[in-house]
Write a protein that holds these residues in place. Structure first.
Motif, short mmCIF file in Angstrom:
data_model
loop_
_atom_site.label_atom_id
_atom_site.label_comp_id
_atom_site.label_asym_id
_atom_site.label_seq_id
_atom_site.Cartn_x
_atom_site.Cartn_y
_atom_site.Cartn_z
N THR A 73 4.90 -4.48 1.06
CA THR A 73 5.58 -3.38 1.17
C THR A 73 4.83 -2.30 1.35
O THR A 73 3.58 -2.09 0.81
N LEU A 74 4.87 -1.35 2.49
CA LEU A 74 4.42 0.07 2.70
C LEU A 74 5.09 1.17 2.37
O LEU A 74 6.09 1.33 2.88
N THR A 75 4.73 2.02 1.49
CA THR A 75 5.20 3.16 1.10
C THR A 75 4.52 4.37 1.81
O THR A 75 3.38 4.54 1.48
N VAL A 76 5.30 5.11 2.38
CA VAL A 76 4.88 6.43 3.12
C VAL A 76 5.40 7.71 2.58
O VAL A 76 6.64 7.67 2.23
N ARG B 53 9.57 -3.13 4.20
CA ARG B 53 8.79 -4.38 3.99
C ARG B 53 8.24 -5.00 5.26
O ARG B 53 9.27 -5.23 6.03
N TYR B 54 7.03 -5.18 5.35
CA TYR B 54 6.41 -5.89 6.60
C TYR B 54 6.32 -7.16 6.44
O TYR B 54 5.88 -7.64 5.35
N THR B 55 6.76 -8.14 7.28
CA THR B 55 6.42 -9.56 7.50
C THR B 55 5.63 -9.83 8.70
O THR B 55 6.00 -9.62 9.67
N CYS B 56 4.61 -10.70 8.32
CA CYS B 56 3.84 -10.98 9.25
C CYS B 56 4.33 -12.47 9.53
O CYS B 56 4.11 -13.61 8.36
N ALA C 136 1.04 -1.33 0.02
CA ALA C 136 0.02 0.11 0.15
C ALA C 136 0.97 1.21 0.07
O ALA C 136 2.01 1.14 0.35
N ASP C 137 0.18 2.30 -0.45
CA ASP C 137 0.97 3.56 -0.34
C ASP C 137 -0.07 4.69 0.45
O ASP C 137 -1.26 4.65 0.38
N ILE C 138 0.65 5.38 1.49
CA ILE C 138 -0.19 6.50 2.19
C ILE C 138 0.77 7.57 2.37
O ILE C 138 2.06 7.48 2.10
N ASN C 139 0.21 8.68 2.84
CA ASN C 139 0.81 9.87 3.33
C ASN C 139 1.22 9.87 4.69
O ASN C 139 0.63 9.26 5.32
N LEU D 51 9.85 -5.27 10.42
CA LEU D 51 10.11 -4.42 9.34
C LEU D 51 11.43 -4.29 8.93
O LEU D 51 12.48 -4.00 9.65
N ASP D 52 11.44 -4.69 7.68
CA ASP D 52 12.85 -4.88 6.94
C ASP D 52 13.55 -5.86 7.97
O ASP D 52 14.76 -5.81 8.10
N ASP D 53 13.06 -6.88 8.36
CA ASP D 53 13.80 -8.21 9.04
C ASP D 53 14.07 -7.75 10.47
O ASP D 53 14.56 -8.54 11.18
N PHE D 54 13.56 -6.55 10.92
CA PHE D 54 13.89 -6.28 12.38
C PHE D 54 12.35 -6.39 13.15
O PHE D 54 11.39 -5.50 12.67
#
Length: 1025
Positions: free
Chosen positions: A592-595, A575-578, A509-512, A537-540
């Motif tokens: 992938t989340l784009t802010v 990159r978010y991993t569940c 998704a893309d958000i502001n 988030l990005d493996d962290f």
């Protein structure tokens, strides 16, 4: 019962492909009893000891303590020979400490070692020296006198007596404790004790003695030599170049961490200055140079090199060079540690030490012998030490080697009893019996012997790995372990469960910036197990408790692990991993989340092409944060303000693809810093780091000074005032003002240059200037680049010859006077708009007026009260007007003589009589001396008690009647004389009702009667005859 849970991962991880153990494995070494036996380990070791000869202490104690089980037995060696501890021996053991009674240098000085032994082995301590400190007396022989020409240099030799350790030195001149200071002309070497005088002077005549002091612990002893007389021949005033006399060694050796001190001192006339430099390297911050001494703290190998001392005066220079060579005591880089090894195995132990010279390393076993490295046997168990030594010291490292022979034993670490595994997954089953030597391992399922295949793997350490698990793999699994000491086995049951699957994965998704979003994650799993969701988030791993409210769980449904992101920021992009996880398996899905947000800060701001009002800026693009950069703006700040202001640029609007622009309308000769900001449709981003500070070029002034005016001052003066030009408008160095002025109605202009930007007035003096003459005045600024524009013409009047008149002065008391005058009458009423004041000058008869004291009052006041005068003294007084241009003409002076001071003796022989409701108080009259003012009466301060308000009574004679209430019991009374010179010293008495008439000797207090006006708030009465 089915259950889902959220977990917070504390370490970076990824979804494992094997089952997740829910118990912590136990290892046999963790379960050993705290009472196990072990070899000696030193906790305290002997240290180098210095014992003062002649000390009141009757013993020396060398410390030794080792931790051991069973407890250690201690022995001591001196110079390698074991000490005998008998009942009559001066040596005795206290725990592990060695106590030496009545130590004697001839018998006890040497090197000592502690030896600690128990059933597990033996270790020896580091070596510690016992040395004896002493300081003998100086030789009793008389010292030869020294004669030298005044102005030449001289050295006195100390020749200290035998001693240990080193001494500190000072020199006496003529007598104790007149010590000679180290003042640049004189120097005492702390290496030899010698005294050096670079250039003798007449004050150096006298007798000199070397004073040596020994410091041992808290004991200080000092001795001094016979005196040596210095006499000087006729002065030789000739100057001569330096000659270095006190020199540091050609080679100075030091250990790392020590402080090194180099000495250098020279004779010469004038007294030479000493400078230090390192010839093969730069000076470090550890240097402390104090003329003849160079101290280098905490030396290291970087301080090694050649150093030069230079002595210089106006006649020449002399130099001396020497080396500092740095060595180091041994220091361990790699040491042995306690080790448990299997019987028959090989052992590799290493000890590595640094040092200079390079240390030699040797090995000890139980205090001696060599180490065996291969095919260990039980007899190799014991305490081992490696020793590294060079000429500067020795270091020891100790470790215990335990050789084990054990039959396999699963009691402390059996195969897990119930082993869950996921269908189609992988399971790892360790087999870790305690055994020495290492056991041979076999695995069976039921009665079937397992061997390596496509799905079964038995690793070298005995671990069983099963892959692509199915329901048919359920059953009993047994690990058999065997070595030459015996055999053992352990069994676990494998249970196959349903695999965990993600049924609804998160979507990209893309958000502001500032918006909210929920990332979905649903899973199915074996209903007999708990389900846990984690996000990264990005493996962290994401810790919900430490997310500052940005992350939270979006649902409480058991099989739902949705992640809510609140008030998203740029840092939340990625990159978010569940991960859905049970005790036997886990599975993951990512999105992938784009802010999008305002741009990041531009980088690399560079200023070039610097002019007087313009500069060219360039920068590099920062991150656009997923939204194109639309434009840039430039801000600047000056040294006059820390506030950033937006600047004008060329082009006016800087497009988003630009990376350079010109900044215009700058102030010449001003220090600037610049920064660049990028913006897009989502807002203005963070600014870049400030550029390096630059200064624009100079230019001629462009603004005329303001506030032109003036007037006032002394006769024949024209005072011109203006407002100093601010730094913003000076435009260059060498700033000043050019004044042009002329009498109104004349043609030619007079000019005057007034340097310095802070100047604010100019005084033009000319006898031809009449009072209150109008002048036309103009002003302009200049700097070293040129002149600026002129101001408009202003009219300024010269000074008026006005002064206060009818000045009178009247003495008030013995130290005060009142001065009054008629007000100043100005012909120019506009002068009243210029702030002015009145200045009273007064000076003693016989003094010059220039030394007069001054009192200043407001300009419209016509009187002043002056204090702090001397009694019975003639003063001259004058008054004049005063403004910021200076003082006007003085009034004619008037004279006044202050009165004599009041009598210094208080009233005496005070008595009182109580009659009815009246107290009659009498005292002896006070007669003024010739230098005191006359007595005109008396003042009495009457107070019923310490809390009541006082009442002031005045009497013309030496008695007074005071009414008192019927219940009167006592009162406090102060009596003093009064007259033209003021009030005298009080006498204080305490009146008691039942005391009758009684003469009292008063207690005289120096109570200044300035408190009297507060008493006037009460009643004032008159009494007496």
């Amino acid at each position: 019962m089915e259950q889902a849970a959220w977990g917070s991962q504390r370490e970076r991880s990824s979804c494992p492909s094997l089952f997740c153990p829910h118990t912590v494995p136990l290892f046999w070494c963790q379960a050993q009893s705290s009472t196990r036996s072990y070899g000696p380990v030193f906790e305290e070791q002997p240290a180098h000891t210095l014992f003062p000869e002649g000390s009141a202490e009757e013993k020396v104690t060398l410390t030794c303590r080792a931790r051991a089980n069973p407890p250690a037995i201690y022995r001591w060696k001196m110079n390698g020979t074991e000490l005998k501890m008998g009942p009559d021996s001066r040596y005795r053991l206290v725990a592990g400490d060695l106590v030496i009674s009545n130590p004697v240098k001839a018998k006890d000085a040497g090197s000592y070692q502690c030896v600690a032994t128990n059933a597990r082995g033996t270790v020896v301590s580091r070596e510690a020296s016992l040395r004896f400190g002493f300081l003998q007396e100086f030789s009793a022989e008389e010292r030869e006198p020294v004669k030298i020409t005044e102005g030449w240099g001289v050295m006195f030799t100390c020749s200290p007596p035998p001693h240990y350790p080193g001494l500190s030195y000072r020199w006496l001149l003529n007598e104790f404790p007149n010590f000679i200071p180290a003042d640049g002309r004189r120097f005492v070497s702390q290496t030899t004790g010698n005294l050096y005088i670079a250039k003798t002077e007449a004050s150096d005549l006298g007798n000199y003695s070397c004073f040596a002091t020994s410091h041992i612990d808290f004991i200080t002893k000092s001795v001094f030599s016979k005196f040596s007389q210095l006499s000087l021949a006729a002065e030789d005033a000739r100057q001569y170049p330096p000659s270095i006399k006190a020199r540091f060694p050609a080679d100075t050796y030091a250990l790392t961490g020590q402080m090194v001190t180099l000495e250098c001192f020279a004779f010469g006339n004038p007294v030479p200055q000493i400078k230090w430099r390192k010839l093969d390297g730069s000076q470090t911050s550890k240097w402390i140079s104090n003329e003849p001494l160079l101290h280098i703290h905490n030396v290291d190998f970087e301080d090694e090199g050649t150093y030069e001392c230079e002595a210089e005066n106006i006649k020449g220079r002399d130099t001396y060079q020497g080396r500092i060579i740095i060595h180091a005591q041994p220091d361990w880089l790699d040491v042995i540690t306690d080790t448990e090894a299997d019987i028959g195995s090989d052992l590799r132990w290493s000890c590595v030490a640094s040092g200079k010279p390079r240390p030699a390393v040797r090995w000890l076993r139980d205090g001696g012998g060599e180490l065996r490295f291969s095919k260990l046997v039980l007899e190799d168990s014991g305490m081992y030490q490696c020793v590294a030594e060079n000429k500067h010291g020795t270091v020891y490292a100790s470790a215990e080697l335990t050789v084990q022979a054990l039959a396999p034993d699963f009691r402390l670490n059996p195969v897990k009893r119930l082993i869950p595994a996921a269908r189609s997954g992988k399971v790892i089953i360790p087999c870790q019996p305690r055994a020495a030597p290492k056991a041979t391992v076999l695995w069976t399922k039921g009665t079937e012997l397992l061997i390596n295949s496509s799905r079964v793997t038995i690793t070298a350490d005995g671990t069983l790995i099963l892959q692509n698990i199915s329901k048919s793999d359920e059953g009993k699994y047994t690990c058999f372990a065997e070595n030459f000491m015996g055999k053992a086995n352990s069994t676990g049951i494998l249970s196959v469960r349903d695999a965990t699957k993600i049924t609804l994965a998160p979507s990209s998704a893309d958000i502001n910036v500032g918006e909210n979003i929920t990332l979905q994650c649903h899973a199915s799993h074996d209903p007999t197990m708990d389900l846990t969701f984690t996000w990264s988030l990005d493996d962290f791993p994401i810790d919900l408790d430490k997310s500052e409210g940005h992350y939270r769980r979006a649902s409480v449904v058991k099989a739902v692990g949705d992640l809510a992101i609140v008030n998203a920021q740029l840092k939340h992009s990625g990159r978010y991993t569940c991960t859905a996880q049970t005790v036997v398996d886990c599975t993951s899905e990512s999105a992938t989340l784009t802010v999008r947000g305002p741009p990041g800060p531009p980088g690399g701001v560079v200023v070039r092409d610097i002019g007087d009002t313009t500069v060219q800026l360039s920068w590099s693009r920062g991150f656009d944060n997923h939204s194109p950069i639309a434009r840039y703006s430039i801000e600047a700040r000056t040294l006059l303000s820390n506030k950033w202001k937006q600047m004008r640029t060329n082009p006016v609007n800087i497009e988003g693809n630009a990376e350079t622009a010109q900044v215009v309308n700058l102030i010449p000769w001003m220090d600037y810093e610049f920064r660049v900001l990028a913006s897009n449709i989502l807002g203005v981003g963070e600014p870049s780091l400030p550029s390096s500070k630059i200064r624009t070029k100079e230019a001629a002034p462009t603004v005329a000074p303001s506030g032109l005016g003036g007037g006032g001052g002394a006769p024949n003066e024209l005072i011109i005032n203006w407002t100093p030009t601010l730094r913003d408008y000076q435009n260059g160095d060498g700033f000043g003002y050019i004044l042009s002025f002329r009498k109104k109605g004349t043609q030619g202009w007079l000019t005057a240059r007034v340097p310095h930007a802070e100047s604010l007035h100019y005084v033009y003096r000319n006898e031809s200037i009449g009072p209150y003459t109008p002048f036309e005045v103009k002003i302009k600024a200049y700097n070293r680049k040129g002149e600026g524009p002129e101001s408009l013409t202003a009219i300024v009047y010269s000074a008026e010859e006005v002064a206060p008149f009818r000045v009178t002065a009247k003495a008030v008391l013995s130290s005060e006077m009142d001065v009054s005058w008629e007000p100043v009458e100005f012909a120019n009423t506009s002068f009243l708009t210029e702030p002015f004041s009145i200045q009273i000058r007064y000076w003693k008869d016989g003094d010059k007026e220039e030394a007069a004291d001054r009192v200043r009052t407001a300009g419209l006041v016509t009187s002043a009260h002056v204090t702090g005068l001397n009694p019975n003294t003639k003063y001259h007084v004058s008054v004049r007007a005063y403004n910021r241009a200076g003082a006007g003409p003085p009034s004619p002076s008037t004279n006044i003589t202050t009165t004599k001071p009041p009598p210094r003796r208080p009233p005496g022989n005070i008595s009182w009589t109580l009659t009815g409701s009246t107290v009659t108080i009498k005292w002896d009259p006070v007669v003024a001396q010739a230098d005191e003012s006359t007595v005109t009466g008396y003042k009495m301060l009457y107070r019923q008690d310490s809390h009541s308000a006082p009442t002031l009574y005045l009497a013309s004679k030496s008695r007074i009647d005071i009414p008192v209430p019927e219940d009167f019991t006592h009162a406090f009374v102060q009596i003093r004389v009064t007259g033209p010179g003021g009030d005298g010293v009080p006498a204080e008495v305490h009146i008691l009702r039942n005391s009758g008439m009684c003469a009292r000797v008063p207690r005289v207090e120096m109570l200044i009667f300035m408190v009297l006006p507060r008493a006037l708030d009460g009643a004032v009465a008159y009494g007496g005859d």
